[in-house]
Design an enzyme around this catalytic site. Structure first.
Site, PDB file in Angstrom:
ATOM      1  N   LYS A  38       2.812  -0.143  -6.780  1.00 39.39           N
ATOM      2  CA  LYS A  38       2.486  -1.330  -5.928  1.00 39.39           C
ATOM      3  C   LYS A  38       2.279  -1.188  -4.698  1.00 39.39           C
ATOM      4  O   LYS A  38       3.054  -0.662  -3.912  1.00 39.39           O
ATOM      5  CB  LYS A  38       3.660  -2.589  -6.374  1.00 39.39           C
ATOM      6  CG  LYS A  38       3.922  -2.463  -7.908  1.00 39.39           C
ATOM      7  CD  LYS A  38       2.608  -3.428  -8.486  1.00 39.39           C
ATOM      8  CE  LYS A  38       3.107  -3.858  -9.924  1.00 39.39           C
ATOM      9  NZ  LYS A  38       2.320  -4.602 -10.565  1.00 39.39           N
TER      10      LYS A  38
ATOM     11  N   HIS B 210      -2.853  -3.896 -19.520  1.00 41.52           N
ATOM     12  CA  HIS B 210      -1.662  -4.292 -18.827  1.00 41.52           C
ATOM     13  C   HIS B 210      -0.613  -4.465 -19.631  1.00 41.52           C
ATOM     14  O   HIS B 210      -0.522  -4.984 -20.782  1.00 41.52           O
ATOM     15  CB  HIS B 210      -2.073  -5.548 -17.874  1.00 41.52           C
ATOM     16  CG  HIS B 210      -0.602  -6.267 -17.265  1.00 41.52           C
ATOM     17  ND1 HIS B 210      -0.104  -7.327 -17.749  1.00 41.52           N
ATOM     18  CD2 HIS B 210       0.157  -5.634 -16.252  1.00 41.52           C
ATOM     19  CE1 HIS B 210       0.812  -7.634 -17.211  1.00 41.52           C
ATOM     20  NE2 HIS B 210       1.148  -6.702 -16.240  1.00 41.52           N
TER      21      HIS B 210
END
Length: 414
Positions: free
Chosen positions: A207, A326
């Site tokens: 991230k 995802h």
């Protein structure tokens, strides 16, 4: 054929206190559309998309918050509690057949859903425009005209039995996001990354998007640990505007990311033509036609369930864009495994440049949890869509009256 009428519908707000542990922290936790780093000034990444549309079917919510505190924090949402609106439809059929469904939110979003229950309004997923990426929702006719779905499915029959056997033996390749949430310290990142390597993982997602120098340091740590030969992806969760995305990725490109996920707002079509991405089926179709993405990322809860996702899989095949779903959150891994294995067996017939996200938390709350072996999704053998939760988990995490929240809420108030 089972016959019966709907006799009861229940919707519960179940929440897991993930905000306490940092396992989910990302730059935004509100987007998972992937955009390739190639599109962004020299990054080797490709561009991907998050076809997620908030599930309106579920009117209220079972916001489940995982007790790992911060398993979902990001640069935009620093303390989300992974949650879900959990719906059970019961029937009067003799065999007691029932249907279960979820809408993944970040906790507060389920309160919005719940407040609309009496009006019958569609629910707000609670992740502001989270999965509105390069995939999405749209009118069925437009999509089917583009995808020529019947022809694609007929061609998919060739070699289908062999692909089924391959999936049963080897599973569908996955990548892990469990190592590098923004809420983790460097030591935790190193520890989790080392364990993932030991467990056989070869593809990792980190991230990014909150602080450039922090991103540079963390990406360097991960790249040093996994080496140059393993795959690294990045996810900014819609944190940047277009110039920021280009500038940021021009610096992160040195770490050789395969893609940069959700670099900017999913609604900025021209921006994504510059750095690539999508919102719903119509927008997704236009982006495919404009050749504005290199990877496409569906989401099992953002799109309108199975039918919506299938239309996107068919469009992706039409344009020969690899689908890399995802997952994570509450039950997303459990749901998406069905979609992506179907895609390989009956639609795409290819594993080239294809991989599915995996996050290792909250699976213990599901009756039929996903199975990972050798860093791959093994095909589920139980009937259904793997959405049914364990009743004891639902009761324990139901908000605000479950055992977990009866203890946490007074503490938070103090």
């Amino acid at each position: 054929m089972v016959r019966g009428r709907i006799s009861r519908l229940s919707v519960r707000d179940v929440r897991f206190p993930t905000s306490l542990g940092g396992h989910g922290a990302d730059a935004m936790v509100s987007a998972d559309a992937m955009v390739s780093a190639d599109a962004m000034v020299s990054a080797d990444a490709m561009v991907s998309a998050d076809a997620m549309v908030s599930a309106d079917a579920m009117v209220s919510a079972d916001a489940m918050v995982s007790a790992d505190a911060m398993v979902s924090a990001d640069a935009m949402h620093t303390d989300p509690d992974y949650s879900a609106a959990y719906v059970v439809i019961e029937t009067d059929a003799e065999d007691g057949i029932k249907g279960c469904g979820i809408t993944f939110t970040l906790g507060k979003g389920t309160e919005v859903d719940w407040s609309r229950k009496g009006r019958g309004a569609p629910g707000d997923s609670g992740r502001p425009k989270r999965g509105v990426g390069l995939v999405g929702q749209a009118g069925g006719k437009a999509c089917l005209e583009v995808t020529c779905g019947h022809e694609i499915l007929q061609k998919g029959q060739i070699g289908k039995k062999e692909r089924e056997k391959q999936m049963l033996a080897q599973g569908y390749p996955a990548y892990t996001t469990s190592c590098a949430w923004l809420g983790y310290s460097d030591d935790t990142l190193k520890q989790l990354c080392a364990q993932a390597l030991k467990d056989g993982w070869t593809r990792f997602k980190v991230k990014v998007g909150a602080d450039l120098q922090d991103d540079m340091r963390r990406c360097q740590i991960i790249r040093d640990m996994i080496g140059p030969e393993k795959t690294l992806m990045m996810d900014a969760n819609q944190r940047w505007d277009v110039p920021e995305a280009v500038e940021w990725m021009s610096k992160l490109a040195k770490f050789k990311p395969l893609w940069i996920e959700e670099p900017t707002s999913p609604d900025d079509i021209l921006g994504h033509a510059t750095i690539s991405k999508c919102h719903n089926r119509v927008i997704f179709k236009q982006l495919l036609q404009a050749k504005a993405l290199q990877f496409l990322q569906i989401d099992s809860c953002r799109l309108g369930s199975v039918n919506e996702n299938l239309s996107v899989l068919l469009m992706a095949k039409k344009f020969e864009i690899p689908v890399c779903p995802h997952a994570g959150g509450v039950g997303l891994c459990e749901l998406v495994q069905h979609l992506i294995i179907f895609d390989y067996i009956s639609v795409s017939a290819s594993l080239e440049n294809r991989v599915c996200e995996y996050v290792d938390h909250l699976h213990e709350h599901f009756k039929y949890p996903v199975m990972i072996q050798r860093a791959s999704y093994m095909p589920p053998k139980d009937p259904g869509y793997s959405t049914e939760m364990k009743e004891e988990s639902v009761k324990k995490h139901q908000y605000p009256d479950g055992e977990v929240w009866k203890k946490l809420l007074p503490a938070q108030e103090n």
